[in-house]
Scaffold this active site. Structure first.
Site, PDB file in Angstrom:
ATOM      1  CG  ASN A  11      -1.798   1.234   1.702  1.00 45.89           C
ATOM      2  OD1 ASN A  11      -1.784   2.105   0.503  1.00 45.89           O
ATOM      3  ND2 ASN A  11      -2.246   1.259   2.666  1.00 45.89           N
ATOM      4  CE  LYS A  13      -0.013   3.209   4.798  1.00 51.28           C
ATOM      5  NZ  LYS A  13      -0.005   3.128   6.197  1.00 51.28           N
ATOM      6  CG  HIS A  98      -5.775   1.895   5.178  1.00 54.75           C
ATOM      7  ND1 HIS A  98      -5.569   2.943   6.056  1.00 54.75           N
ATOM      8  CD2 HIS A  98      -4.810   1.056   5.158  1.00 54.75           C
ATOM      9  CE1 HIS A  98      -4.048   2.567   6.575  1.00 54.75           C
ATOM     10  NE2 HIS A  98      -3.803   1.366   5.810  1.00 54.75           N
ATOM     11  CD  GLU A 100      -2.612   5.671   6.834  1.00 56.39           C
ATOM     12  OE1 GLU A 100      -2.896   5.716   5.630  1.00 56.39           O
ATOM     13  OE2 GLU A 100      -1.707   4.959   7.480  1.00 56.39           O
ATOM     14  CD  GLU A 170      -3.696  -2.543   7.469  1.00 59.38           C
ATOM     15  OE1 GLU A 170      -2.526  -2.807   6.915  1.00 59.38           O
ATOM     16  OE2 GLU A 170      -4.172  -1.675   7.146  1.00 59.38           O
ATOM     17  N   GLY A 176       2.556   1.750  10.879  1.00 60.56           N
ATOM     18  CA  GLY A 176       3.636   3.129  10.668  1.00 60.56           C
ATOM     19  C   GLY A 176       4.411   3.317  12.085  1.00 60.56           C
ATOM     20  CB  SER A 215       5.233  -2.410  11.935  1.00 59.67           C
ATOM     21  OG  SER A 215       5.031  -0.998  12.316  1.00 59.67           O
TER      22      SER A 215
HETATM   23  P1  PGA Z   1       2.703   0.100   7.696  1.00 53.06           P
HETATM   24  O1  PGA Z   1       1.424   0.159   6.952  1.00 53.06           O
HETATM   25  O2  PGA Z   1       3.405  -1.269   7.188  1.00 53.06           O
HETATM   26  O3  PGA Z   1       3.720   1.243   7.440  1.00 53.06           O
HETATM   27  O4  PGA Z   1       2.820  -0.311   9.145  1.00 53.06           O
HETATM   28  C1  PGA Z   1       0.477  -0.750   6.768  1.00 53.06           C
HETATM   29  C2  PGA Z   1      -0.688  -0.254   6.216  1.00 53.06           C
HETATM   30  O5  PGA Z   1      -1.229   0.922   6.851  1.00 53.06           O
HETATM   31  O6  PGA Z   1      -1.460  -0.819   5.158  1.00 53.06           O
END
Ligand code: PGA
Length: 256
Positions: A11, A13, A98, A100, A170, A176, A215
């Site tokens: 992803n 983003k 997601h 976010e 998630e 992140g 992560s």
């Molecule tokens: P990350 O993000 O691997 O940077 O923790 C995962 C995601 O938001 O899908």
């Protein structure tokens, strides 16, 4: 038991413009032979680069995903795009809900299921995200939150199409932050999601792929995907470079 092919999706983003997207997609296509037939790999670039990404991936096994999809076919929805728009480009998957999007753009248990529904109706594979915040985990609400979010999505999915669904667990506190869930923590929630699926769809639940996200890195991917119900990964930061995403995908090859 149904054999689940591990599925790893990057992803991106709001990273990578057209040139960087072309470069990374080409590198993914080149490296894909390392996992082809054993692990499915997709990447979700920025919407403005999807055309270029699809072009660069054409004819390869690499799948291109969108980071979002609207539930309507068309209409006055400035800033959104429909499943049909994605299909037209050659996109095959769509991330829905997601965290976010849930935290910053108002997605919730009403809109996320509608996005998943629209994706399925158009022939896209939805990657539907669920997961608890740190406060919810610390308040022992993980199971409640995951059951609520998952239940809202499954409400709109019929038994004969559930095998196409991908669910991504998630935990928001792991995204992140560099603080991934332990394999045991991930497996615990994945087993709960599998049980929710089994309650509704019986044996078909065994075919649904459950990704873990938060992560995931080349050095923890294999141990996470060694867990019985962790069928893949949704990867943010560590997916920006093709070599890193491919190394994570290789972690999926070690699934027992
Ligand atoms: P990350 O993000 O691997 O940077 O923790 C995962 C995601 O938001 O899908």
């Amino acid at each position: 038991m149904a054999k689940r092919v591990p599925f790893v999706c990057g992803n991106w983003k709001m990273h990578h413009g057209v040139e960087a997207t072309r470069k990374q997609v080409r590198a993914l296509v080149e490296g894909l032979a390392r996992v082809q037939g054993k692990v499915e790999v997709a990447v979700a670039p920025v919407a403005t680069t999807l055309f270029a990404a699809c072009e660069a991936a054409r004819g390869s096994g690499l799948k291109i995903a969108a980071q979002n999809v609207h539930w309507a076919e068309k209409g006055a929805f400035t800033g959104e795009w429909s499943a049909a728009h994605l299909v037209e480009l050659g996109v095959s998957h769509a991330i829905c809900g997601h965290s976010e999007r849930r935290a910053m753009f108002g997605d919730d248990d009403v809109t996320v299921p509608k996005r998943v529904r629209a994706a399925l109706d158009a022939g896209l594979i939805p990657i539907a995200c669920v997961g608890e915040t740190l406060a919810e985990r610390e308040g022992n609400q993980t199971a409640v939150v995951v059951a609520r979010q998952t239940g809202a999505i499954l409400e709109l999915i019929k038994a004969d199409e559930v095998e196409r669904l991908v669910l991504a667990y998630e935990p928001v506190w792991a995204i992140g932050t560099g603080k991934n869930a332990t394999p045991t923590q991930a497996q615990e929630v994945h087993a709960q999601i599998r049980a929710l699926l089994a309650k509704r769809y019986g044996a078909k639940a065994e075919a649904v792929r459950l990704q873990y996200g938060g992560s995931v890195k080349p050095d923890n991917a294999a141990e996470l995907m060694r867990e019985h119900d962790v069928d893949g990964a949704l990867v943010g930061g560590a997916a920006l470079e093709a070599a890193s995403l491919l190394a994570i995908a290789e972690g999926g090859m070690q699934r027992a």
